[in-house]
Every structure is written in C-alpha cells, then in structure tokens.
Design an enzyme around this catalytic site. Structure first.
Site, PDB file in Angstrom:
ATOM      1  N   LYS A 189       6.455  -1.701   1.759  1.00  0.00           N
ATOM      2  CA  LYS A 189       5.259  -1.188   2.441  1.00  0.00           C
ATOM      3  C   LYS A 189       4.122  -2.195   2.285  1.00  0.00           C
ATOM      4  O   LYS A 189       3.163  -2.008   1.533  1.00  0.00           O
ATOM      5  CB  LYS A 189       4.880   0.195   1.882  1.00  0.00           C
ATOM      6  CG  LYS A 189       4.051   1.017   2.854  1.00  0.00           C
ATOM      7  CD  LYS A 189       4.146   2.486   2.541  1.00  0.00           C
ATOM      8  CE  LYS A 189       3.158   3.318   3.344  1.00  0.00           C
ATOM      9  NZ  LYS A 189       3.259   3.178   4.791  1.00  0.00           N
ATOM     10  N   GLU A 205      11.883   2.248  14.184  1.00  0.00           N
ATOM     11  CA  GLU A 205      11.000   3.329  13.723  1.00  0.00           C
ATOM     12  C   GLU A 205       9.753   3.286  14.590  1.00  0.00           C
ATOM     13  O   GLU A 205       9.715   2.562  15.596  1.00  0.00           O
ATOM     14  CB  GLU A 205      10.688   3.180  12.230  1.00  0.00           C
ATOM     15  CG  GLU A 205      10.023   1.865  11.867  1.00  0.00           C
ATOM     16  CD  GLU A 205       9.866   1.670  10.359  1.00  0.00           C
ATOM     17  OE1 GLU A 205       9.607   2.642   9.641  1.00  0.00           O
ATOM     18  OE2 GLU A 205      10.002   0.510   9.908  1.00  0.00           O
ATOM     19  N   ARG A 251       8.009   4.635  -4.596  1.00  0.00           N
ATOM     20  CA  ARG A 251       8.009   3.621  -3.528  1.00  0.00           C
ATOM     21  C   ARG A 251       6.956   2.550  -3.798  1.00  0.00           C
ATOM     22  O   ARG A 251       7.186   1.365  -3.536  1.00  0.00           O
ATOM     23  CB  ARG A 251       7.785   4.286  -2.161  1.00  0.00           C
ATOM     24  CG  ARG A 251       8.002   3.319  -0.998  1.00  0.00           C
ATOM     25  CD  ARG A 251       7.960   4.032   0.344  1.00  0.00           C
ATOM     26  NE  ARG A 251       6.639   4.591   0.612  1.00  0.00           N
ATOM     27  CZ  ARG A 251       6.350   5.318   1.692  1.00  0.00           C
ATOM     28  NH1 ARG A 251       7.290   5.593   2.593  1.00  0.00           N
ATOM     29  NH2 ARG A 251       5.131   5.802   1.871  1.00  0.00           N
ATOM     30  N   LEU A 274      11.048   1.334   7.010  1.00  0.00           N
ATOM     31  CA  LEU A 274      10.412   1.882   5.817  1.00  0.00           C
ATOM     32  C   LEU A 274      11.117   3.178   5.422  1.00  0.00           C
ATOM     33  O   LEU A 274      11.315   4.047   6.270  1.00  0.00           O
ATOM     34  CB  LEU A 274       8.931   2.173   6.089  1.00  0.00           C
ATOM     35  CG  LEU A 274       8.195   2.636   4.834  1.00  0.00           C
ATOM     36  CD1 LEU A 274       7.858   1.450   3.940  1.00  0.00           C
ATOM     37  CD2 LEU A 274       6.960   3.426   5.169  1.00  0.00           C
ATOM     38  N   TYR A 304       0.832  -1.201   0.000  1.00  0.00           N
ATOM     39  CA  TYR A 304       0.000   0.000   0.000  1.00  0.00           C
ATOM     40  C   TYR A 304       0.867   1.251   0.000  1.00  0.00           C
ATOM     41  O   TYR A 304       2.084   1.178   0.180  1.00  0.00           O
ATOM     42  CB  TYR A 304      -0.946   0.011   1.211  1.00  0.00           C
ATOM     43  CG  TYR A 304      -0.286   0.292   2.548  1.00  0.00           C
ATOM     44  CD1 TYR A 304       0.507  -0.657   3.180  1.00  0.00           C
ATOM     45  CD2 TYR A 304      -0.445   1.523   3.189  1.00  0.00           C
ATOM     46  CE1 TYR A 304       1.111  -0.393   4.406  1.00  0.00           C
ATOM     47  CE2 TYR A 304       0.138   1.786   4.407  1.00  0.00           C
ATOM     48  CZ  TYR A 304       0.924   0.829   5.017  1.00  0.00           C
ATOM     49  OH  TYR A 304       1.519   1.089   6.223  1.00  0.00           O
ATOM     50  N   ARG A 328      -7.200 -20.477  -2.924  1.00  0.00           N
ATOM     51  CA  ARG A 328      -6.195 -20.359  -1.862  1.00  0.00           C
ATOM     52  C   ARG A 328      -5.101 -21.408  -2.003  1.00  0.00           C
ATOM     53  O   ARG A 328      -5.350 -22.608  -1.927  1.00  0.00           O
ATOM     54  CB  ARG A 328      -6.860 -20.470  -0.482  1.00  0.00           C
ATOM     55  CG  ARG A 328      -5.876 -20.156   0.649  1.00  0.00           C
ATOM     56  CD  ARG A 328      -6.531 -20.211   2.012  1.00  0.00           C
ATOM     57  NE  ARG A 328      -5.572 -19.840   3.036  1.00  0.00           N
ATOM     58  CZ  ARG A 328      -4.651 -20.671   3.545  1.00  0.00           C
ATOM     59  NH1 ARG A 328      -4.599 -21.916   3.133  1.00  0.00           N
ATOM     60  NH2 ARG A 328      -3.805 -20.244   4.459  1.00  0.00           N
ATOM     61  N   HIS A 338      -0.591 -21.199  -1.246  1.00  0.00           N
ATOM     62  CA  HIS A 338       0.420 -20.225  -0.827  1.00  0.00           C
ATOM     63  C   HIS A 338       1.257 -19.650  -1.973  1.00  0.00           C
ATOM     64  O   HIS A 338       1.529 -18.464  -2.007  1.00  0.00           O
ATOM     65  CB  HIS A 338       1.343 -20.846   0.225  1.00  0.00           C
ATOM     66  CG  HIS A 338       0.684 -21.014   1.566  1.00  0.00           C
ATOM     67  ND1 HIS A 338      -0.375 -21.855   1.767  1.00  0.00           N
ATOM     68  CD2 HIS A 338       0.941 -20.434   2.755  1.00  0.00           C
ATOM     69  CE1 HIS A 338      -0.746 -21.791   3.032  1.00  0.00           C
ATOM     70  NE2 HIS A 338       0.032 -20.933   3.655  1.00  0.00           N
TER      71      HIS A 338
HETATM   72  N1  PDD Z   1       2.583   4.961   7.570  1.00  0.00           N
HETATM   73  N2  PDD Z   1       7.246   3.799   9.043  1.00  0.00           N
HETATM   74  C1  PDD Z   1       6.162   3.013   8.963  1.00  0.00           C
HETATM   75  C2  PDD Z   1       6.206   1.645   9.532  1.00  0.00           C
HETATM   76  C3  PDD Z   1       4.996   3.504   8.329  1.00  0.00           C
HETATM   77  O1  PDD Z   1       3.918   2.714   8.229  1.00  0.00           O
HETATM   78  C4  PDD Z   1       4.990   4.826   7.803  1.00  0.00           C
HETATM   79  C5  PDD Z   1       3.809   5.386   7.095  1.00  0.00           C
HETATM   80  C6  PDD Z   1       6.148   5.609   7.940  1.00  0.00           C
HETATM   81  C7  PDD Z   1       6.230   6.997   7.407  1.00  0.00           C
HETATM   82  O2  PDD Z   1       6.231   7.010   6.006  1.00  0.00           O
HETATM   83  P1  PDD Z   1       5.762   8.269   5.170  1.00  0.00           P
HETATM   84  O3  PDD Z   1       6.569   9.431   5.640  1.00  0.00           O
HETATM   85  O4  PDD Z   1       6.100   7.905   3.754  1.00  0.00           O
HETATM   86  O5  PDD Z   1       4.317   8.465   5.424  1.00  0.00           O
HETATM   87  C8  PDD Z   1       7.268   5.046   8.548  1.00  0.00           C
HETATM   88  C9  PDD Z   1       1.388   5.341   6.875  1.00  0.00           C
HETATM   89  C10 PDD Z   1       1.078   6.789   7.033  1.00  0.00           C
HETATM   90  C11 PDD Z   1       0.263   4.397   7.274  1.00  0.00           C
HETATM   91  O6  PDD Z   1       0.548   3.237   7.488  1.00  0.00           O
HETATM   92  O7  PDD Z   1      -0.887   4.831   7.334  1.00  0.00           O
END
Ligand code: PDD
Length: 283
Positions: free
Chosen positions: A148, A181, A52, A206, A33, A100, A102
């Site tokens: 992501k 993070e 990304r 991320l 996402y 389904r 894997h």
């Molecule tokens: N989250 N680290 C993680 C684990 C994240 O899920 C996110 C973003 C960030 C920050 O990334 P960015 O600056 O590109 O938004 C760092 C989004 C906002 C979410 O999951 O809703």
C-alpha cells in the site's frame, strides 16, 4: 473545531501540520499508508489494518516508527482529539528526511503522519441503494500493487478518468484484458449462476481488508466465492458487479462503460453484502 493531525510526535491543528521538504515521501513517494474506517468512534478491522501496515513497511524495509501498542494509542488519541464518530483515519509512514539520493539513507528515521476526516456512512448506505457507475481504464501501475504505497499517480489519473466521465470509480484492466481492481477499491462480479468472483490477492492487487471481511460475510451467507481473474467483457456481462473498500463498504456497480450491469439496478447479492457489511460495522 479545527481538525487535529498527528505529525511525528505532536498533535497539531491541520493548518499547522507540516513535513520537511526533504521527506522521502515528498521526493520519491518512498512511503506507505493505511486507511481505517471509524464507525461510532470505533476502528473497523483494526488488527488486519495493522497487519497490512506492518507488511507494507517490511516489504519496503522501512522501519516501524513505533510498536503496535503505542501506535494504536496514537490512533485513538487522534480520533479522540477530533471528536470523530464516523470517520476515515489516514496513516502514512515514509522513510523519513534525508539529503536527496535515490538509495536508502543510512540514518533517516521514519516519519509518521495521521489525519482524520469525517465520513457520512448514511450517505454511503444511500449510495449503495442507488448503485454507482464505473468506467474502465488500462492498469498502468507497477508490479508491487500488494504494497500500500503512497506512489499513487496511476490511481489518481484513473480516478480522474472516472470523475471526468461522471462515474464513481474506475475498473482497472491489465494488458491481457483482465480486471485487476479499482483505482481505490477491489472489484467483484456475480456470475449468472450466482458465484462471486474476485481476483486473487496473489495476482498483483491490494489485499483489501474490506474484501477479506466481505468474503467472510459471503461465506456466512453460504455464497460461493471463486478467486480468479475475469475479463472486462465478462464483467460487463455479469449478473452483478460491485466494489469494496473501507469507506465504501460493498457498493453495487450498475453501469460499466455505459453498459447496464444486469437490469441496471443494484442486484440482490451485492445489496445483501452491502447491508451485511453495514451491520458488521455497526456491531
Ligand atoms: N483505498 N485497492 C486499492 C488500490 C486501494 O487503494 C484500496 C483502498 C482498496 C481497498 O482496500 P480496503 O478494503 O482495505 O480499504 C483496494 C483506500 C481506501 C484509499 O486509498 O484511500
């Protein structure tokens, strides 16, 4: 007005927006996402978000459902149909629908879902003036946090730990005691000599787009940035701590695990970056 979602080629009211029960996103979290802030009707940092998104797809060998140009047009149409000025655009691509099993299916087509919800950036700015609390939590995620992925259960549990503690965010800590993070944000500290420190994106986090933009803004303000791991203890003893994300911008953290950071109010560096990021969004 009902919110409008985009689901595999159709713009539909949210109440009628459904995906198939054998979608691999639903069964395996086999998808990725993106989240893009929309400020005054304009997408913030669109190109890096598209980069990304494409990278995440490539890393998981999921086919792009369409090219960047048409996808950007769909983003704009979702924003238009929702009459969104200040919002968060959510984009999800999964490997699609298949019986389904894997392993990757031979013949599935990627599923694309896009939603849009309002965000009150005045409230975000007010929150940044007050600062937020955070708690720490072990980072129990996998080894590909650079992707992501929609596989977010550890992040969900971490965020809930923050909510249960009356805090805004959870600072994740690896098995060696170093901050990785936040549950949905990147984490930064400011050392007592004024250096900004944040973990390298090569170190299983991320690569946040806000992290990147805030780095550029900090360089523009002649701030010194060091990319390295820092421990939870260092974080608690830092002059300042803050988080970055698309919806939070740069957000000062004033308390971690009940310990005041600095004097317990937003520090000058984080406050300056919060304001600079708001200006960047407004530009
Ligand atoms: N989250 N680290 C993680 C684990 C994240 O899920 C996110 C973003 C960030 C920050 O990334 P960015 O600056 O590109 O938004 C760092 C989004 C906002 C979410 O999951 O809703």
């Amino acid at each position: 007005m009902s919110r409008i979602a985009y689901v595999n080629g159709a713009y539909v009211p949210l109440s009628h927006a459904y995906v198939h029960i054998e979608d691999r996103g639903y069964q395996f979290a086999d998808g990725i996402y993106e989240g893009i802030a929309v400020r005054r009707g304009r997408m913030v940092d669109l190109e890096p978000h598209l980069n990304r998104l494409w990278r995440s797809l490539g890393e998981l060998s999921i086919q792009a459902p369409m090219d960047r140009g048409p996808m950007t047009a769909v983003f704009k149409e979702v924003i238009r149909q929702n009459r969104a000025r200040d919002a968060f655009l959510y984009i999800q691509v999964t490997r699609g629908v298949a019986k389904r099993d894997h392993g990757f299916p031979a013949d599935s087509w990627p599923a694309l879902v896009i939603t849009c919800r309002r965000v009150d950036f005045d409230q975000v700015a007010a929150r940044a003036k007050a600062g937020v609390k955070a708690v720490s939590h072990p980072d129990i995620r996998w080894g590909r946090c650079d992707v992501k992925s929609v596989s977010l259960l550890p992040n969900v549990l971490a965020k809930q730990a923050a909510r249960d503690a009356g805090a805004f965010e959870t600072v994740l800590v690896d098995k060696d005691g170093f901050v990785t993070e936040g549950s949905s944000t990147n984490i930064w500290m400011v050392t007592k000599d004024g250096t900004l420190v944040t973990r390298s994106t090569a170190d299983n986090i991320l690569p946040g787009i806000t992290r990147m933009t805030v780095s550029e803004l900090a360089h523009g303000h002649q701030m010194v940035i060091e990319e390295r791991a820092f421990s939870l203890e260092e974080a608690k003893d830092a002059a300042e701590l803050f988080l970055t994300s698309s919806t939070a911008g740069a957000m000062p953290i004033i308390e971690l695990d009940g310990n005041k950071i600095g004097d317990g109010t937003p520090g000058p560096v984080a406050s300056r970056l919060a304001a600079a990021y708001m200006d960047f969004m407004n530009a």
